[in-house]
Write a protein that holds these residues in place. Structure first.
Motif, short mmCIF file in Angstrom:
data_model
loop_
_atom_site.label_atom_id
_atom_site.label_comp_id
_atom_site.label_asym_id
_atom_site.label_seq_id
_atom_site.Cartn_x
_atom_site.Cartn_y
_atom_site.Cartn_z
N GLN A 74 0.79 -1.23 0.00
CA GLN A 74 0.00 0.00 0.00
C GLN A 74 0.83 1.28 0.00
N PHE A 75 2.12 1.19 0.31
CA PHE A 75 2.96 2.39 0.35
C PHE A 75 4.05 2.38 -0.72
N LEU A 76 3.95 1.46 -1.67
CA LEU A 76 4.96 1.39 -2.72
C LEU A 76 5.00 2.66 -3.56
N SER A 77 3.85 3.26 -3.77
CA SER A 77 3.82 4.48 -4.58
C SER A 77 4.62 5.60 -3.93
N ASP A 78 4.64 5.64 -2.62
CA ASP A 78 5.41 6.68 -1.91
C ASP A 78 6.91 6.51 -2.13
N VAL A 79 7.33 5.25 -2.24
CA VAL A 79 8.75 4.95 -2.43
C VAL A 79 9.14 5.02 -3.90
N GLU A 80 8.32 4.43 -4.75
CA GLU A 80 8.69 4.28 -6.17
C GLU A 80 8.44 5.55 -6.97
N ARG A 81 7.37 6.28 -6.64
CA ARG A 81 7.04 7.45 -7.46
C ARG A 81 7.29 8.79 -6.77
N GLN A 82 7.22 8.78 -5.46
CA GLN A 82 7.43 10.04 -4.75
C GLN A 82 8.82 10.18 -4.16
N GLY A 83 9.61 9.11 -4.28
CA GLY A 83 11.01 9.20 -3.90
C GLY A 83 11.31 9.18 -2.42
N LEU A 84 10.35 8.77 -1.58
CA LEU A 84 10.64 8.67 -0.15
C LEU A 84 11.50 7.44 0.11
N ARG A 85 12.35 7.54 1.12
CA ARG A 85 13.21 6.41 1.48
C ARG A 85 12.37 5.31 2.11
N ASP A 86 12.68 4.09 1.74
CA ASP A 86 11.95 2.93 2.23
C ASP A 86 12.43 2.58 3.64
N MET A 132 16.22 -4.83 6.08
CA MET A 132 16.18 -5.54 4.80
C MET A 132 17.17 -4.95 3.80
N THR A 133 17.60 -5.78 2.87
CA THR A 133 18.43 -5.32 1.77
C THR A 133 17.52 -4.94 0.59
N PRO A 134 18.04 -4.21 -0.38
CA PRO A 134 17.23 -3.93 -1.57
C PRO A 134 16.77 -5.21 -2.27
N GLU A 135 17.60 -6.25 -2.23
CA GLU A 135 17.22 -7.53 -2.84
C GLU A 135 16.04 -8.16 -2.09
N ASP A 136 16.06 -8.05 -0.77
CA ASP A 136 14.95 -8.57 0.03
C ASP A 136 13.64 -7.88 -0.34
N THR A 137 13.69 -6.55 -0.41
CA THR A 137 12.45 -5.82 -0.71
C THR A 137 11.97 -6.11 -2.12
N GLN A 138 12.89 -6.29 -3.05
CA GLN A 138 12.48 -6.59 -4.43
C GLN A 138 11.76 -7.94 -4.51
N SER A 139 12.35 -8.97 -3.89
CA SER A 139 11.72 -10.29 -3.96
C SER A 139 10.40 -10.31 -3.21
N TRP A 140 10.32 -9.59 -2.09
CA TRP A 140 9.09 -9.53 -1.31
C TRP A 140 8.00 -8.77 -2.07
N THR A 141 8.40 -7.76 -2.82
CA THR A 141 7.44 -7.00 -3.64
C THR A 141 6.96 -7.83 -4.82
N GLU A 142 7.88 -8.54 -5.45
CA GLU A 142 7.50 -9.36 -6.61
C GLU A 142 6.52 -10.47 -6.23
N ALA A 143 6.56 -10.89 -4.98
CA ALA A 143 5.67 -11.96 -4.52
C ALA A 143 4.24 -11.50 -4.32
N ILE A 144 4.00 -10.20 -4.34
CA ILE A 144 2.64 -9.69 -4.14
C ILE A 144 1.68 -10.27 -5.16
N LYS A 145 2.13 -10.30 -6.41
CA LYS A 145 1.24 -10.80 -7.48
C LYS A 145 0.88 -12.26 -7.27
N ASP A 146 1.82 -13.04 -6.71
CA ASP A 146 1.54 -14.46 -6.47
C ASP A 146 0.46 -14.62 -5.40
N ASP A 147 0.52 -13.77 -4.36
CA ASP A 147 -0.46 -13.86 -3.29
C ASP A 147 -1.85 -13.41 -3.72
#
Length: 275
Positions: free
Chosen positions: A235-247, A256-271
């Motif tokens: 629900q807050f990805l837009s704040d990070v990805e489009r508004q440039g706020l730090r995660d 978390m590492t950037p790799e952790d957040t990427q894999s955790w984000t990619e799993a959203i579609k699976d859920d």
């Protein structure tokens, strides 16, 4: 002496009655002496007596024990995988599974030695086990505020049932810099159960409200940060990805590492895919 550990169950048998699979894995772990705790709906029932259906069994472990448990399960005929390196593994038997949890999805609620020091003995599925401490259950559930899943009601039920015997000092320390999350649940507790608000110690509310007062009258941080990602991975990805706020999940702000957040984000579609 424990009876010898059998090989994996017939998949069809396990899928018809997942409890048989769950009991077998608990038996294997009890024989191994590797520490684990039962959490999730089973522990929630033990703490609150509230029953609800669940599609799996949640076992909480230390991260350092994952490889030994995975090897043991493979030796016993099951599949085991490190699903998300920052918090979760799984044991599979056909289409059913058991979660091996060593942190939370936001990497805040890491399973450490204190979980085991304060666990209590119980019986789950007819097996002798230890269950997750209520303080750590509240801590980990307090951050789950997804659009499709909100554990706030669980937090309030745990507070109402177990509040008089909670270790409030340890609970307070668990939240540390995330004290606003704890305060938000305690405020809602008084709203949901006005006749039970005395369960929350006055000293705890006074301390949190005073922190809120001081923070409200202080200058806001200069850097743009979004801590909402600790509450919802989506629900807050837009704040990070489009508004440039730090995660707020990513080091050094989070764990978390950037790799952790990427894999955790990619799993959203699976859920979100139909099961």
């Amino acid at each position: 002496m424990l009876e010898p550990i059998a090989t994996a169950l017939n998949v069809g048998t396990a899928e018809r009655d997942p409890a048989v699979f769950y009991r077998h894995v608990l038996h294997i772990l009890n024989g191994s002496r590797i520490p684990y705790l039962v959490g999730g709906a089973w522990a929630f029932n033990q703490h609150t007596t509230i029953n609800r259906s669940t599609k799996d069994l949640d076992l909480f472990i230390r991260r350092r024990d994952f490889d030994a448990i995975a090897d043991l399960m493979r030796e016993s005929g099951y599949d085991a995988e490190l699903t998300f390196p920052h918090w979760l593994g799984k044991i599979h038997c056909g289409g059913i599974y058991i979660d091996l949890i060593f942190s939370s999805g936001n990497a805040i609620a890491e399973v450490d030695d204190a979980w085991f020091e304060h666990a209590r003995e119980a019986e789950v599925l007819g097996m002798p086990v230890r269950i997750s401490p209520v303080e750590e259950m509240i801590w980990s559930k307090a951050f789950i505020m997804e659009r499709e899943r909100y554990d706030g009601a669980d937090v309030l039920h745990l507070l109402r049932e177990c509040g008089p015997r909670l270790d409030w000092g340890r609970l307070f320390r668990r939240f540390e810099s995330h004290w606003r999350v704890l305060l938000s649940h305690l405020v809602l507790f008084g709203f949901a159960y006005p006749g039970d608000r005395h369960i929350v110690p006055v000293a705890v509310m006074d301390e949190l409200v005073e922190r809120l007062r001081k923070e409200t009258h202080s200058d806001a941080p200069a850097q743009g940060v979004c801590l909402g990602t600790l509450l919802s991975r989506e629900q807050f990805l837009s704040d990070v990805e489009r508004q440039g706020l730090r995660d707020g999940r990513v080091k050094p702000l989070g764990n978390m590492t950037p790799e952790d957040t990427q894999s955790w984000t990619e799993a959203i579609k699976d859920d979100h895919e139909p099961q």
